[in-house]
Structure formats: structure tokens, C-alpha cells
Scaffold this active site. Structure first.
Site, mmCIF file in Angstrom:
data_model
loop_
_atom_site.group_PDB
_atom_site.id
_atom_site.type_symbol
_atom_site.label_atom_id
_atom_site.label_comp_id
_atom_site.label_asym_id
_atom_site.label_seq_id
_atom_site.Cartn_x
_atom_site.Cartn_y
_atom_site.Cartn_z
ATOM 1 N N HIS A 10 37.061 54.444 14.690
ATOM 2 C CA HIS A 10 36.664 53.169 15.288
ATOM 3 C C HIS A 10 37.088 53.185 16.746
ATOM 4 C CE1 HIS A 10 35.794 48.849 15.437
ATOM 5 N NE2 HIS A 10 36.960 48.670 16.019
ATOM 6 N N ASP A 59 32.270 53.490 10.021
ATOM 7 C CA ASP A 59 33.285 52.887 10.880
ATOM 8 C C ASP A 59 34.509 52.504 10.040
ATOM 9 O OD1 ASP A 59 34.647 50.426 12.138
ATOM 10 O OD2 ASP A 59 33.404 51.147 13.781
ATOM 11 N N SER A 115 35.125 47.598 20.321
ATOM 12 C CA SER A 115 35.340 46.671 19.207
ATOM 13 C C SER A 115 34.886 45.260 19.594
ATOM 14 C CB SER A 115 36.815 46.719 18.782
ATOM 15 O OG SER A 115 36.998 46.143 17.519
#
Length: 420
Positions: free
Chosen positions: A362, A295, A199
Site C-alpha cells: 500500500h 492492496d 492513500s
């Protein structure tokens, strides 16, 4: 207290606090608290062999390399062994950004702004020391650098907190100082190295990829892996660029220009240069991009940050892609096309790798279930993520680029969908 590396890496003890922040200030706290709404797979319960204690950076205050609240940053180091004793994997923790004085002031009261709230971390997925779960990197020296600056380890500034104390935006100094310390602990003798993250930490890996490579002699094999960090500059369903607005606040509040590519800065605004589509144009180090083209974080927070739009209800769809109507899926397919188009530079680079699946998730490398398990996502010749990354890193395959078909074509994604 031990923590799991949860997507986007907000540990268990912070999830309730993050929920309170997002209710109190939904716009500027959006990225910090996003994990409260994530349905990405959670790592297995901690075992003693997976837990790695926190090490605080030595002499941090003297170097100005401090968290938002001025406390020293930290990292977790598990030593390698056997054939991996001289290989290093460095993982940059993620967890959103803060883009205003208020959001950074709130962030410093969590482990994303202060080492006072950090504890031991559970190493799973690509961080695991179990050969069956992590066959290529299990015995490497493995480091997780904790994220406590709010700007993807990129800023260098300071500001005033709401209570009159200072806020320290020192992510770039943290990056430099922690890598310096690791070099002094044996990383300078590395034979192979991999920089990665999840991330916001994955974005940081792209920002620092070439700098990391430059720390080693030419003969050392150094590569980078970006997991769920390919954020795109896309309009949301209301026509606004809410993601660009948020990133603009980060870029200007925390002064990240030093890490941005000069070629981009000569042509574009620094905010645009912070997005991966621009960053990858200048990276010379071999890099692997792992991302879902649906995502879940980006759909929930970039494409549809609100639950309702005129004539459209998106709360149910963005919570679970199985609830999306045909019209909504058409919108998501458009988002996929935009993301894939921005990966063209990586697709054309022979030294780079791609694993772009159509799973609604994710961050996939820090979790056993997605990294390497019987129900991991698979593409092409049925490779798991672990196999694809390993084949790319060790040059076991000529073509390490795979892009999935449109949702719901991939049956191996079904085990990752939310169940409630």
C-alpha cells in the site's frame, strides 16, 4: 524531529499512539491507526540532504484554514534547480480519516490533527533529489502538504469536541490557502506540474485534480498521479459495507459536498460520490492510477476488517498473503476483479495511465525501494513504477496502461512481502 512518510503516512513518533487508539476504539479509529499493521516498505534512514523543514501557513487563522485543533497547517517545500527550477510536484500526505466527534477529537492530539506535533520530513522516492533514485523529478520544486483535517482536504464545517472546545473541519480551506501561498512562491510560473499523494492524500489528489489544473494557464503541462487511493465500495466478508459506513460519517460530519462532482450528486448519495470509481468519471485532467489490486490496506480494512468470520479465520491471511488458503485467494482474486472493473473508465481514456500490480502492499511512490530500485515491482516490459510514471508524464510511450496478472504470478513482488 524528522519523520518518514510511512504508509499510510503516519510518522514514527505516532505509531505507538496510533496503536493505543485502535485498541481503545477499534471501529472509528481504524483508518487513523491502520499503519500500525501495515507491512509496506519503509523508507531508508534520513540523511541531511533529504530532510525538509516545516513551513506553517501564513495567516491561517484569518483564512479559517486550520487543522482540527485550530493550529495553522503546514507544508514542506524544497526548491527545484537546473532544468527543474520551473517545474512543481505537489504531494498530499495521507493518513486515513476521522468520521465521528470522538475519532476527530482523538486525531487532533496527533500530527494528523495539529501542527503542534509536526516536524521535518524525509523526502524519498518520488520526492527524492537524487537523480539515480528519481531521474525524472529529482530537481523539481517539491512540496509535501501535511494532512491535519481528517477528510482528504475536502471538508468545510466545524463541530464541538468532547471537551467542549471546537473541532475545525477545514480541509478544503487548507487546500485552497496552501495552493494560493505556493502560487505566490513561484508556482504561478510553473512550466510543468504534477499533483500526487498517497492513500487518503491520493484520494485528495483525485478530488482536487481539475481544480489544481485550473490554476495554471492552458499551455502548462499539468497532470495528476493517484497512489493507493483507489478505494472501492465493497462488502466485507460479513456482508456489511463497513467502508461505506465509515466514509458516510466523514462526508456528513465534515461537509465535503463542495468538492464532489455535480453529475454524480444529481444521481447518487454524496457518500457514493466520494469513492474514486465515481470521481474518475468526471476528471478531465490526464491522470495516472497506481494501485495494487491486492492492496494490503484495503484487504485488511475493507474486505476483512475482523480477524474471524463464521467458519473462517482471516487474521493470518490478511497479515501476510502467503498464508492465505486457496479458498481465501479465490476471494482475493474476486476483490481484484472488482477493482479492475472499476478502472474501466481510466483504461479507456487515452490520456490516462495505469500501473496496477499484484503486490501485497500500500503506497509505492514515497519509498525508494518501490519507486525506483533494483527490486522495485515491474510490469509488462519490465518497467519500474518510476519509469512507467515518467514515460506517461513526458509522453515517451503511446500506451501507458498495465494491469498485472493474478497473485502470485509476479516474481518482482516477492521482495515486498512481509518477512515476519
Amino acid at each position: 524531529m524528522a519523520t518518514e512518510l510511512l504508509s499510510p503516512l503516519i510518522p514514527h513518533q505516532q505509531r505507538r499512539r496510533a496503536l493505543a487508539v485502535v485498541v481503545a476504539a477499534p471501529l472509528h479509529a481504524l483508518l487513523l491507526a491502520a499503519v500500525a499493521f501495515s507491512r509496506s516498505p519503509v523508507a531508508a534512514p534520513a540523511s541531511s540532504s533529504r530532510l525538509v523543514d516545516l513551513t506553517l501557513l501564513a495567516g491561517a487563522r484569518g483564512k479559517g484554514a486550520v487543522c482540527l485543533d485550530g493550529t495553522p497547517p503546514g507544508y514542506h517545500l524544497r526548491r527545484g534547480f537546473g532544468s527543474g527550477a520551473h517545474n512543481w510536484l505537489v504531494f498530499l500526505e495521507g493518513g486515513g480519516w476521522c468520521n465521528t466527534t470522538q475519532s476527530c477529537s482523538e486525531r487532533k492530539m496527533t500530527n494528523f490533527g495539529s501542527s503542534k506535533y509536526m516536524g521535518a520530513v524525509n523526502f524519498t522516492g518520488i520526492l527524492s533529489n537524487d537523480h539515480t533514485e528519481n531521474p525524472d523529478f529529482y530537481n523539481w520544486n517539491t512540496v509535501v502538504i501535511r494532512y491535519c483535517d481528517g477528510a482528504s482536504f475536502a471538508g468545510d464545517a466545524e463541530g464541538g469536541d468532547l471537551d467542549g472546545t471546537k473541532l475545525f473541519f477545514r480541509g478544503l480551506r487548507i487546500w485552497k490557502a496552501v495552493v494560493d501561498e505556493l502560487m505566490g512562491k513561484g508556482m504561478d510560473a510553473a512550466k510543468q506540474a504534477l499533483l500526487t499523494g498517497c492513500s487518503a492524500g491520493s484520494l485528495a489528489a483525485l478530488l482536487h485534480c481539475d481544480n489544481f489544473h485550473g490554476r495554471f494557464p492552458h499551455e502548462v503541462s499539468v497532470k495528476c498521479l493517484s497512489d493507493a487511493g483507489f478505494f472501492i465500495d465493497e462488502k466485507d466478508l460479513s456482508g456489511e459495507r463497513s467502508m461505506r459506513s465509515l466514509i458516510s460519517g466523514v462526508v456528513h460530519l465534515q461537509n465535503v459536498k463542495e468538492v464532489l462532482p455535480n453529475d454524480c450528486l444529481q444521481k447518487k448519495d454524496p457518500t457514493e460520490c466520494f469513492f474514486p470509481a465515481e470521481l474518475i468519471k468526471g476528471i478531465t485532467t490526464p491522470t495516472f492510477i497506481l494501485n495494487s489490486d491486492y492492496d494490503s490496506w484495503q484487504i485488511r480494512n475493507i474486505l476483512a476488517p475482523n480477524g474471524s468470520y463464521p467458519g473462517q479465520e482471516w487474521s493470518s491471511c490478511k497479515a501476510d498473503i502467503r498464508n492465505c488458503s486457496c479458498a481465501q485467494l479465490d476471494v482475493l482474486h474476486g476483490f481484484k476483479k472488482k477493482l479492475v472493473s472499476e478502472l474501466k473508465v481510466a483504461e479507456d481514456n487515452k490520456d490516462w495511465g495505469l500501473f496496477i500490480d499484484s503486490c501485497f502492499t500500500h503506497c509505492q511512490t514515497p519509498f525508494d525501494i518501490t519507486w525506483n530500485s533494483p527490486i522495485s515491482p515491474r510490469l509488462g516490459n519490465k518497467q519500474s513504477i518510476s519509469e512507467a510514471v515518467g514515460d506517461w508524464y513526458f509522453d515517451r510511450r503511446q500506451n501507458a496502461k498495465q494491469i498485472d496478472c493474478e497473485y502470485p504470478c509476479n516474481p518482482t513482488c516477492s521482495s515486498l512481502l512481509p518477512t515476519a
